[in-house]
Design an enzyme around this catalytic site. Structure first.
Site, PDB file in Angstrom:
ATOM      1  N   GLU A 103       0.858  -1.194   0.000  1.00 50.79           N
ATOM      2  CA  GLU A 103       0.000   0.000   0.000  1.00 50.79           C
ATOM      3  C   GLU A 103       0.899   1.252   0.000  1.00 50.79           C
ATOM      4  O   GLU A 103       1.659   1.449   0.936  1.00 50.79           O
ATOM      5  CB  GLU A 103      -0.901  -0.018   1.255  1.00 50.79           C
ATOM      6  N   ASP A 130       4.251   0.661  -4.229  1.00 50.61           N
ATOM      7  CA  ASP A 130       3.572   0.009  -5.344  1.00 50.61           C
ATOM      8  C   ASP A 130       3.709  -1.521  -5.272  1.00 50.61           C
ATOM      9  O   ASP A 130       4.824  -2.058  -5.197  1.00 50.61           O
ATOM     10  CB  ASP A 130       4.228   0.531  -6.638  1.00 50.61           C
ATOM     11  N   ASP A 152      -8.900   1.427  -6.741  1.00 43.95           N
ATOM     12  CA  ASP A 152      -9.351   2.733  -7.250  1.00 43.95           C
ATOM     13  C   ASP A 152      -9.986   2.535  -8.624  1.00 43.95           C
ATOM     14  O   ASP A 152      -9.378   1.917  -9.504  1.00 43.95           O
ATOM     15  CB  ASP A 152      -8.161   3.690  -7.338  1.00 43.95           C
ATOM     16  N   ASP A 188     -17.119  -2.196  -6.360  1.00 40.38           N
ATOM     17  CA  ASP A 188     -18.529  -1.790  -6.386  1.00 40.38           C
ATOM     18  C   ASP A 188     -18.786  -0.824  -7.545  1.00 40.38           C
ATOM     19  O   ASP A 188     -19.718  -0.028  -7.490  1.00 40.38           O
ATOM     20  CB  ASP A 188     -18.980  -1.221  -5.026  1.00 40.38           C
ATOM     21  N   THR A 226     -14.472  -3.640   5.077  1.00 41.92           N
ATOM     22  CA  THR A 226     -13.664  -2.548   5.635  1.00 41.92           C
ATOM     23  C   THR A 226     -14.509  -1.272   5.707  1.00 41.92           C
ATOM     24  O   THR A 226     -15.581  -1.183   5.107  1.00 41.92           O
ATOM     25  CB  THR A 226     -12.428  -2.264   4.756  1.00 41.92           C
ATOM     26  N   ARG A 227     -13.967  -0.271   6.382  1.00 40.08           N
ATOM     27  CA  ARG A 227     -14.684   1.008   6.458  1.00 40.08           C
ATOM     28  C   ARG A 227     -14.833   1.609   5.069  1.00 40.08           C
ATOM     29  O   ARG A 227     -15.812   2.253   4.759  1.00 40.08           O
ATOM     30  CB  ARG A 227     -13.937   1.976   7.383  1.00 40.08           C
ATOM     31  N   TYR A 228     -13.842   1.369   4.226  1.00 43.11           N
ATOM     32  CA  TYR A 228     -13.933   1.894   2.861  1.00 43.11           C
ATOM     33  C   TYR A 228     -15.125   1.271   2.136  1.00 43.11           C
ATOM     34  O   TYR A 228     -15.916   1.977   1.500  1.00 43.11           O
ATOM     35  CB  TYR A 228     -12.629   1.620   2.092  1.00 43.11           C
TER      36      TYR A 228
HETATM   37  C1  LIG Z   1     -10.069   2.488  -2.810  1.00 47.49           C
HETATM   38  S1  LIG Z   1      -8.800   1.947  -1.801  1.00 47.49           S
HETATM   39  C2  LIG Z   1      -9.404   0.429  -1.087  1.00 47.49           C
HETATM   40  C3  LIG Z   1      -8.635   0.039   0.113  1.00 47.49           C
HETATM   41  C4  LIG Z   1      -8.938  -1.350   0.705  1.00 47.49           C
HETATM   42  N1  LIG Z   1      -8.656  -2.400  -0.238  1.00 47.49           N
HETATM   43  C5  LIG Z   1     -10.344  -1.501   1.215  1.00 47.49           C
HETATM   44  O1  LIG Z   1     -11.138  -2.192   0.567  1.00 47.49           O
HETATM   45  O2  LIG Z   1     -10.647  -0.921   2.261  1.00 47.49           O
HETATM   46  C6  LIG Z   1      -7.630   1.347  -3.009  1.00 47.49           C
HETATM   47  C7  LIG Z   1      -6.216   1.346  -2.466  1.00 47.49           C
HETATM   48  O3  LIG Z   1      -5.338   0.801  -3.451  1.00 47.49           O
HETATM   49  C8  LIG Z   1      -4.099   1.460  -3.311  1.00 47.49           C
HETATM   50  N2  LIG Z   1      -3.308   1.275  -4.546  1.00 47.49           N
HETATM   51  C9  LIG Z   1      -3.491   1.873  -5.736  1.00 47.49           C
HETATM   52  N3  LIG Z   1      -2.554   1.503  -6.604  1.00 47.49           N
HETATM   53  C10 LIG Z   1      -1.747   0.624  -5.944  1.00 47.49           C
HETATM   54  C11 LIG Z   1      -0.580  -0.102  -6.313  1.00 47.49           C
HETATM   55  N4  LIG Z   1      -0.068   0.025  -7.538  1.00 47.49           N
HETATM   56  N5  LIG Z   1      -0.014  -0.900  -5.383  1.00 47.49           N
HETATM   57  C12 LIG Z   1      -0.541  -1.017  -4.138  1.00 47.49           C
HETATM   58  N6  LIG Z   1      -1.639  -0.347  -3.746  1.00 47.49           N
HETATM   59  C13 LIG Z   1      -2.236   0.462  -4.628  1.00 47.49           C
HETATM   60  C14 LIG Z   1      -4.482   2.898  -3.026  1.00 47.49           C
HETATM   61  O4  LIG Z   1      -3.453   3.641  -2.409  1.00 47.49           O
HETATM   62  C15 LIG Z   1      -5.690   2.735  -2.132  1.00 47.49           C
HETATM   63  O5  LIG Z   1      -5.367   2.778  -0.769  1.00 47.49           O
END
Ligand SMILES: C[S@@+](CC[C@H](N)C(=O)[O-])C[C@H]1O[C@@H](n2cnc3c(N)ncnc32)[C@H](O)[C@@H]1O
Length: 247
Positions: A103, A130, A152, A188, A226-228
Site C-alpha cells: 500500500e 507500489d 481505485d 462496487d 472494511t470502512r472503505y
Molecule cells: C479504494 S482503496 C481500497 C482500500 C482497501 N482495499 C479496502 O477495501 O478498504 C484502493 C487502495 O489501493 C491502493 N493502490 C493503488 N494503486 C496501488 C498499487 N499500484 N499498489 C498497491 N496499492 C495500490 C491505493 O493507495 C488505495 O489505498
C-alpha cells in the site's frame, strides 16, 4: 483513499513497453501517498515496528517468501490494503499464512501498523509502496491467494489505463499463483467489474470459480468488510470475482 482530483497530471501507462516490470513508474494507479498528518503513536511505529516487518526492497533483487516466514504454510498477497483492516483480520484468522500487504498510501500503512501491533500479529509483512515492484520480485508459483479489494476505479474512460488490473497485471498474477491458488477481485463499480472479468477470463491459466446458481454479488465466505467498503462509493453492490490458477 487517493486524491484523484487532477489525475491528468499523472503520467500515463505505456502498454507498449515490453517489460511489465519497467511499467512501475508510468502506471499511476494511485494518487497522493499521504492525506493528513499521521498520529505520533502511529508515526513511531514506522521507526520501531516497520523495520521488523518490512518486505525487503524489491528493487534490490528477488524476494523469497520462505525467508520472510520460514514456518508459513501459505503465502497471501493483498494489493492496496487501504487501512489494513482486512489484512489484519485475515492475518489473525490464518496465523499459518504469511500475509504480504502492499500500500503506497502512508496513512493506510500507519493504520495497518497499528492493527499489527494491537493484534500481536506475527505473520504480516508490509511494503509501503507500489505492489507491482513486489510482484516482479516474487518467484513463479509462490502465492496461494491474491486479494485486490475495491481498487481505485478510475472509471472515466480516459483514466481506465490507470486501473491496477490490466492484462499485464492479470498475467503477472497468473505467474505468481501456485496451481490451485486463487485471486479475488472485488469492486462496487459495475464497469470495473466488467473490465476485470474480461481481462481475467482471457488470461491463460486462470479459471473462474463460481458455485452453481451463484451470481457475482455472492459475498465470498471469508470476506472482511472494511470502512472503505461501508462508504458504498460505487454504483453497484460489491461484485466478487474469484479465479483459480489451473495446474
Ligand atoms: C479504494 S482503496 C481500497 C482500500 C482497501 N482495499 C479496502 O477495501 O478498504 C484502493 C487502495 O489501493 C491502493 N493502490 C493503488 N494503486 C496501488 C498499487 N499500484 N499498489 C498497491 N496499492 C495500490 C491505493 O493507495 C488505495 O489505498
Amino acid at each position: 483513499m487517493t486524491d484523484k482530483s487532477d489525475p491528468a497530471d499523472l503520467p500515463a501507462f505505456d502498454s507498449d513497453r515490453p517489460e511489465w516490470a519497467q511499467a512501475h513508474g508510468p502506471l499511476r494507479s494511485f494518487g497522493r501517498i499521504k492525506s493528513r498528518p499521521i498520529k505520533a503513536r502511529q508515526a513511531a511505529l514506522f521507526d520501531t515496528l516497520m523495520p521488523q516487518i518490512a518486505v525487503p526492497d524489491p528493487t534490490k533483487g528477488p524476494i523469497d517468501p520462505a525467508a520472510l516466514m520460514p514456518e508459513a504454510k501459505q503465502v497471501w498477497l493483498e494489493i492496496g490494503f487501504g487501512g489494513g483492516e482486512h489484512l489484519a483480520e485475515q492475518a489473525g484468522r490464518n496465523p499459518e499464512a504469511l500475509m504480504i500487504g502492499c500500500e503506497p498510501f502512508l496513512n493506510g500503512v500507519a493504520s495497518a501498523l497499528r492493527h499489527v501491533e494491537e493484534g500481536g500479529l506475527k505473520n504480516v509483512r508490509l511494503h509501503a509502496d507500489d505492489a507491482r515492484a513486489v510482484m516482479t520480485a516474487l518467484p513463479d508459483a509462490s502465492l496461494d491467494r491474491v486479494m485486490i479489494l475495491f481498487p481505485d476505479p478510475w472509471h472515466k474512460v480516459r483514466h481506465n489505463k490507470r486501473r491496477f488490473l490490466q492484462d499485464e497485471t492479470a498475467v503477472e498474477i497468473a505467474r505468481l499463483l501456485k496451481p490451485g491458488g486463487r485471486v479475488r477481485f472485488v469492486t462496487d463499480w459495475l464497469d470495473y467489474a466488467e473490465w476485470a472479468l474480461e481481462r481475467l477470463e482471457r488470461t491463460p491459466g486462470l479459471t473462474r470459480i463460481m458455485a452453481e446458481g451463484e451470481d457475482w454479488f455472492a459475498v465470498s465466505a471469508d470476506h472482511v468488510v472494511t470502512r472503505y467498503e461501508e462508504k458504498k462509493l460505487g454504483d453497484t453492490a460489491p461484485i466478487f470475482l474469484e479465479f483459480e490458477r489451473r495446474a
